[in-house]
Design a protein around this motif. Sequence first.
Motif, PDB file in Angstrom:
ATOM      1  N   VAL A 126       0.829  -1.211   0.000  1.00 12.28           N
ATOM      2  CA  VAL A 126       0.000   0.000   0.000  1.00 12.28           C
ATOM      3  C   VAL A 126       0.862   1.260   0.000  1.00 12.28           C
ATOM      4  N   ILE A 127       1.951   1.209   0.783  1.00 17.41           N
ATOM      5  CA  ILE A 127       2.818   2.372   0.938  1.00 17.41           C
ATOM      6  C   ILE A 127       3.712   2.536  -0.296  1.00 17.41           C
ATOM      7  N   ASP A 128       3.897   3.752  -0.732  1.00 17.57           N
ATOM      8  CA  ASP A 128       4.827   4.069  -1.819  1.00 17.57           C
ATOM      9  C   ASP A 128       6.228   4.206  -1.234  1.00 17.57           C
ATOM     10  N   SER A 129       7.011   3.123  -1.313  1.00 13.91           N
ATOM     11  CA  SER A 129       8.325   3.115  -0.664  1.00 13.91           C
ATOM     12  C   SER A 129       9.266   4.143  -1.291  1.00 13.91           C
ATOM     13  N   ARG A 130       9.114   4.399  -2.581  1.00 11.13           N
ATOM     14  CA  ARG A 130       9.991   5.372  -3.231  1.00 11.13           C
ATOM     15  C   ARG A 130       9.772   6.769  -2.652  1.00 11.13           C
ATOM     16  N   SER A 131       8.523   7.146  -2.453  1.00  5.45           N
ATOM     17  CA  SER A 131       8.226   8.462  -1.864  1.00  5.45           C
ATOM     18  C   SER A 131       8.783   8.558  -0.453  1.00  5.45           C
ATOM     19  N   LEU A 132       8.658   7.457   0.314  1.00  7.59           N
ATOM     20  CA  LEU A 132       9.211   7.441   1.669  1.00  7.59           C
ATOM     21  C   LEU A 132      10.719   7.652   1.642  1.00  7.59           C
ATOM     22  N   LYS A 133      11.393   6.983   0.726  1.00  4.60           N
ATOM     23  CA  LYS A 133      12.843   7.111   0.617  1.00  4.60           C
ATOM     24  C   LYS A 133      13.242   8.544   0.281  1.00  4.60           C
TER      25      LYS A 133
END
Length: 247
Positions: free
Chosen positions: A92-99
Amino acid sequence: MTLETVVVILLGGFCGGFVTGLAGFGLSLFALSWWLQVMPPVQAVPAALVMSVVSGLQGVYLVRTSVDWPRLLRFLLPALLGIPLGLMLLDVIDSRSLKLVIAGFLILYGGFFAFRRELPNLTRPTPVIDGGIGFVSGFLGAVAGLSGALPTMWSAMRRWGKSERRALLQPFNVAILGISAAILAVTGDIGRQSLITMALALPVTIIATQIGILVFKRVSDTAFQRLVIVLMFISGLGLMLRELMMA
């Protein structure tokens, strides 16, 4: 596997191992900056994760007598609760945006304090915040492989000695990364090419880690704190550039 690929794997292992031996964190960020040039993330990331544990264990042994267990557990136990939550939300989470967000924080924090004469100096106990940072770090480790970013920033705000600081960061990171590596092994996500990369990088990573540890023993506490802040800035830049280039 070409000679160029082998050389890049060795360079990545050396750079990552040296930085981890010196500062207690950063193998994945520095090794992946090399490895992702010659292999896809599905091969490079599991290899970097396992090598981070191998390299980190050497640092844990170095500071084994300096570990403040109550302090470490304030971070680690909540992190263990954050890992399953992160795994549940992985799709569900956008890992790229988090990074990119974490990279931005590393750049802003590291850039702000790297060039200031006065370093941050937080002295009061903060057990609730410690636990919150641990929980979020476990979550970030599961969804983006960034379990060490927040504890590193938080510890850099305190005037702890270099062994005291490392005795929190390195066991914490090794525990979180070790759990992540075990999950990858159980789910069969560590493939043949990742194993070949580990076999090639292992000797040079171990040697480079020991060289970094020798340098670590020679720097002062204040120099080490400033070094950690500068490496946060460099790590943030590297992480942001890597994510933008992979877009």
